[in-house]
Scaffold this active site. Sequence first.
Site, PDB file in Angstrom:
ATOM      1  N   ARG A   1      11.007  -4.630  -1.784  1.00  0.00           N
ATOM      2  CA  ARG A   1      10.223  -3.588  -1.645  1.00  0.00           C
ATOM      3  C   ARG A   1      10.388  -2.296  -2.762  1.00  0.00           C
ATOM      4  NH1 ARG A   1       7.902  -6.675   0.960  1.00  0.00           N
ATOM      5  NH2 ARG A   1       7.408  -6.770   3.170  1.00  0.00           N
TER       6      ARG A   1
ATOM      7  N   SER B   1       4.900  -1.350   9.010  1.00  0.00           N
ATOM      8  CA  SER B   1       6.453  -1.273   9.408  1.00  0.00           C
ATOM      9  C   SER B   1       7.065  -0.075   8.684  1.00  0.00           C
ATOM     10  CB  SER B   1       7.160  -2.432   8.876  1.00  0.00           C
ATOM     11  OG  SER B   1       6.613  -3.675   9.265  1.00  0.00           O
TER      12      SER B   1
ATOM     13  N   GLU C   1      11.150   2.009   4.610  1.00  0.00           N
ATOM     14  CA  GLU C   1      10.156   1.557   3.764  1.00  0.00           C
ATOM     15  C   GLU C   1       9.188   2.586   3.514  1.00  0.00           C
ATOM     16  OE1 GLU C   1       8.423  -2.391   4.759  1.00  0.00           O
ATOM     17  OE2 GLU C   1       6.652  -2.009   3.495  1.00  0.00           O
TER      18      GLU C   1
HETATM   19  C1  LIG Z   1      -1.366  -1.672   9.343  1.00  0.00           C
HETATM   20  C2  LIG Z   1      -0.512  -1.675   8.030  1.00  0.00           C
HETATM   21  C3  LIG Z   1       0.173  -2.827   7.817  1.00  0.00           C
HETATM   22  C4  LIG Z   1       0.956  -3.184   6.634  1.00  0.00           C
HETATM   23  N1  LIG Z   1       1.562  -4.101   6.421  1.00  0.00           N
HETATM   24  C5  LIG Z   1       2.330  -4.425   5.321  1.00  0.00           C
HETATM   25  C6  LIG Z   1       3.104  -5.855   4.921  1.00  0.00           C
HETATM   26  O1  LIG Z   1       2.721  -6.718   5.708  1.00  0.00           O
HETATM   27  N2  LIG Z   1       3.819  -5.765   3.771  1.00  0.00           N
HETATM   28  C7  LIG Z   1       3.883  -4.527   2.953  1.00  0.00           C
HETATM   29  O2  LIG Z   1       4.572  -4.741   1.885  1.00  0.00           O
HETATM   30  N3  LIG Z   1       3.370  -3.487   3.112  1.00  0.00           N
HETATM   31  C8  LIG Z   1       2.526  -3.282   4.406  1.00  0.00           C
HETATM   32  N4  LIG Z   1       2.150  -2.124   4.741  1.00  0.00           N
HETATM   33  C9  LIG Z   1       2.429  -0.862   3.757  1.00  0.00           C
HETATM   34  C10 LIG Z   1       1.172  -0.784   2.481  1.00  0.00           C
HETATM   35  O3  LIG Z   1       0.250  -1.161   2.898  1.00  0.00           O
HETATM   36  C11 LIG Z   1       1.734  -1.342   1.384  1.00  0.00           C
HETATM   37  O4  LIG Z   1       2.993  -0.823   0.850  1.00  0.00           O
HETATM   38  C12 LIG Z   1       0.507  -1.180   0.159  1.00  0.00           C
HETATM   39  O5  LIG Z   1       0.780  -2.016  -0.830  1.00  0.00           O
HETATM   40  C13 LIG Z   1       0.476   0.262  -0.314  1.00  0.00           C
HETATM   41  O6  LIG Z   1      -0.815   0.447  -1.024  1.00  0.00           O
HETATM   42  P1  LIG Z   1      -1.498   1.646  -1.159  1.00  0.00           P
HETATM   43  O7  LIG Z   1      -2.701   1.449  -1.846  1.00  0.00           O
HETATM   44  O8  LIG Z   1      -1.919   2.132   0.338  1.00  0.00           O
HETATM   45  O9  LIG Z   1      -0.345   2.580  -1.797  1.00  0.00           O
HETATM   46  P2  LIG Z   1      -0.093   4.133  -1.468  1.00  0.00           P
HETATM   47  O10 LIG Z   1       0.610   4.185  -0.017  1.00  0.00           O
HETATM   48  O11 LIG Z   1      -1.080   5.376  -1.582  1.00  0.00           O
HETATM   49  O12 LIG Z   1       1.131   4.276  -2.391  1.00  0.00           O
HETATM   50  C14 LIG Z   1       2.531   3.745  -2.338  1.00  0.00           C
HETATM   51  C15 LIG Z   1       3.397   3.524  -3.456  1.00  0.00           C
HETATM   52  O13 LIG Z   1       2.708   3.169  -4.445  1.00  0.00           O
HETATM   53  C16 LIG Z   1       2.421   4.140  -5.568  1.00  0.00           C
HETATM   54  N5  LIG Z   1       1.158   3.811  -6.220  1.00  0.00           N
HETATM   55  C17 LIG Z   1       0.055   3.506  -5.651  1.00  0.00           C
HETATM   56  N6  LIG Z   1      -0.846   3.266  -6.422  1.00  0.00           N
HETATM   57  C18 LIG Z   1      -0.276   3.060  -7.578  1.00  0.00           C
HETATM   58  C19 LIG Z   1      -0.764   2.642  -9.152  1.00  0.00           C
HETATM   59  N7  LIG Z   1      -2.071   2.471  -9.513  1.00  0.00           N
HETATM   60  N8  LIG Z   1       0.100   2.654 -10.059  1.00  0.00           N
HETATM   61  C20 LIG Z   1       1.441   3.146  -9.804  1.00  0.00           C
HETATM   62  N9  LIG Z   1       2.057   3.553  -8.670  1.00  0.00           N
HETATM   63  C21 LIG Z   1       1.009   3.469  -7.550  1.00  0.00           C
HETATM   64  C22 LIG Z   1       2.538   5.451  -5.008  1.00  0.00           C
HETATM   65  O14 LIG Z   1       2.889   6.289  -5.921  1.00  0.00           O
HETATM   66  C23 LIG Z   1       3.558   5.206  -3.971  1.00  0.00           C
HETATM   67  O15 LIG Z   1       4.788   5.385  -4.258  1.00  0.00           O
HETATM   68  C24 LIG Z   1       1.237  -2.021   5.669  1.00  0.00           C
HETATM   69  C25 LIG Z   1       0.357  -0.639   6.089  1.00  0.00           C
HETATM   70  C26 LIG Z   1      -0.348  -0.605   7.279  1.00  0.00           C
HETATM   71  C27 LIG Z   1      -0.966   0.618   7.431  1.00  0.00           C
END
Ligand SMILES: Cc1cc2nc3c(=O)[nH]c(=O)nc-3n(C[C@H](O)[C@H](O)[C@H](O)COP(=O)(O)OP(=O)(O)OC[C@H]3O[C@@H](n4cnc5c(N)ncnc54)[C@H](O)[C@@H]3O)c2cc1C
Length: 333
Positions: A180, A230, A305
């Site tokens: 992560r 999570s 996380e």
């Molecule tokens: C219902 C649910 C289930 C989930 N299940 C999982 C799972 O099974 N496994 C898992 O790993 N995660 C899970 N997550 C967490 C989350 O979905 C992941 O971490 C996801 O990959 C984050 O993507 P995001 O676009 O929402 O990023 P954001 O939450 O908007 O950002 C997360 C991080 O990434 C950075 N970031 C975003 N976009 C970019 C970019 N283009 N360039 C550089 N940095 C960037 C941001 O600055 C921040 O530090 C879950 C979340 C929810 C709500």
Amino acid sequence: MPAYPSSNIRTMLERVLPGRIQGCIDLAKMSRWRIGGTARYLAEPDTETEVARLLKLLQELVVPYLVIGHTSNLLFDDQGFDGVLVRLSSNFSSISQLDGSRVEVGGFAWTPAVAHRAATWGLGGVAHIVGIPGSFGGLIAMNGGSLRKWIGSHVDRVRVVTLDGTRVELSQKECGFSYRNSVFQEAGAIITSAVLALEPSDRHTQRQEMLKILQDRSKKFPRKEPNCGSVFLSNPDMYKIVGPPGKAIEEAGLKGYRENNARLSSHHANFIVNLGGATASDVLMLVHKARGDVYRNTGYLMDTEVKFVSRSGLVSSVHVEAERRFGQIVASG
Ligand SMILES: Cc1cc2nc3c(=O)[nH]c(=O)nc-3n(C[C@H](O)[C@H](O)[C@H](O)COP(=O)(O)OP(=O)(O)OC[C@H]3O[C@@H](n4cnc5c(N)ncnc54)[C@H](O)[C@@H]3O)c2cc1C
């Protein structure tokens, strides 16, 4: 914010991204957790050139900024964010097959769509991301995944725009992937696309695998109330002795425990759900409570996380912010 009057900052941002700057973003409406105060600006670049120009300007202005995807891993401060949120526009959502098993994905592509497209092309290795509701850039930055797999293991190259507006391609090794984590969490660079190296498989096998994953997730995870997935990270040592964080929280008697309008979900105790009108303080208090009680019960201190975004744009793990506000966890008390 620096010594520039707001109106000047907005004018300068508008010059770089005409018509794509919004002000006064209500994070309690916009963010996945439906929590947070007001963000000063949201900027949505359409091209890599615009990303580069925007980053250069933000450096010159010394304005805090944060790149976001779908905010599915972010807890925003109740005080809001006094800077510029940068979100790639839907122009960065393409998913295309380059040759045999290599696939190119835009930084704002919807992660589950990547798994579906790979399956359509008979490619395997990413079925585990089918239920992760975020952007592909966010997934790479978080090195996200499920079922003890992570996206970094299938990344060939990542294309980014760095702080000074330079465009670079990083190899898998240069991305510094670990559980992560990746270099992108510190660098401030923006991921615009990535190339994945996938495994030959077949459409049917991949579809079956994805279906099973989605069915399992819909049974286990809360579906209605806003949440960020999570909250606590699984720790391999704790896993062997106690089990995953959800089990440890449940055994500490906290499944369903409520702090004002936030709750440790009664479906899955490692999820914190917003019952309506929850604040960042409510979530931080729950994190502190769960962390402390599990520590006193098992001797393991769980880290989070999910990331906390402060008013000034500092990003830290949520447990670090909880500790800063409520003090260090101690063995008894
Ligand atoms: C219902 C649910 C289930 C989930 N299940 C999982 C799972 O099974 N496994 C898992 O790993 N995660 C899970 N997550 C967490 C989350 O979905 C992941 O971490 C996801 O990959 C984050 O993507 P995001 O676009 O929402 O990023 P954001 O939450 O908007 O950002 C997360 C991080 O990434 C950075 N970031 C975003 N976009 C970019 C970019 N283009 N360039 C550089 N940095 C960037 C941001 O600055 C921040 O530090 C879950 C979340 C929810 C709500």
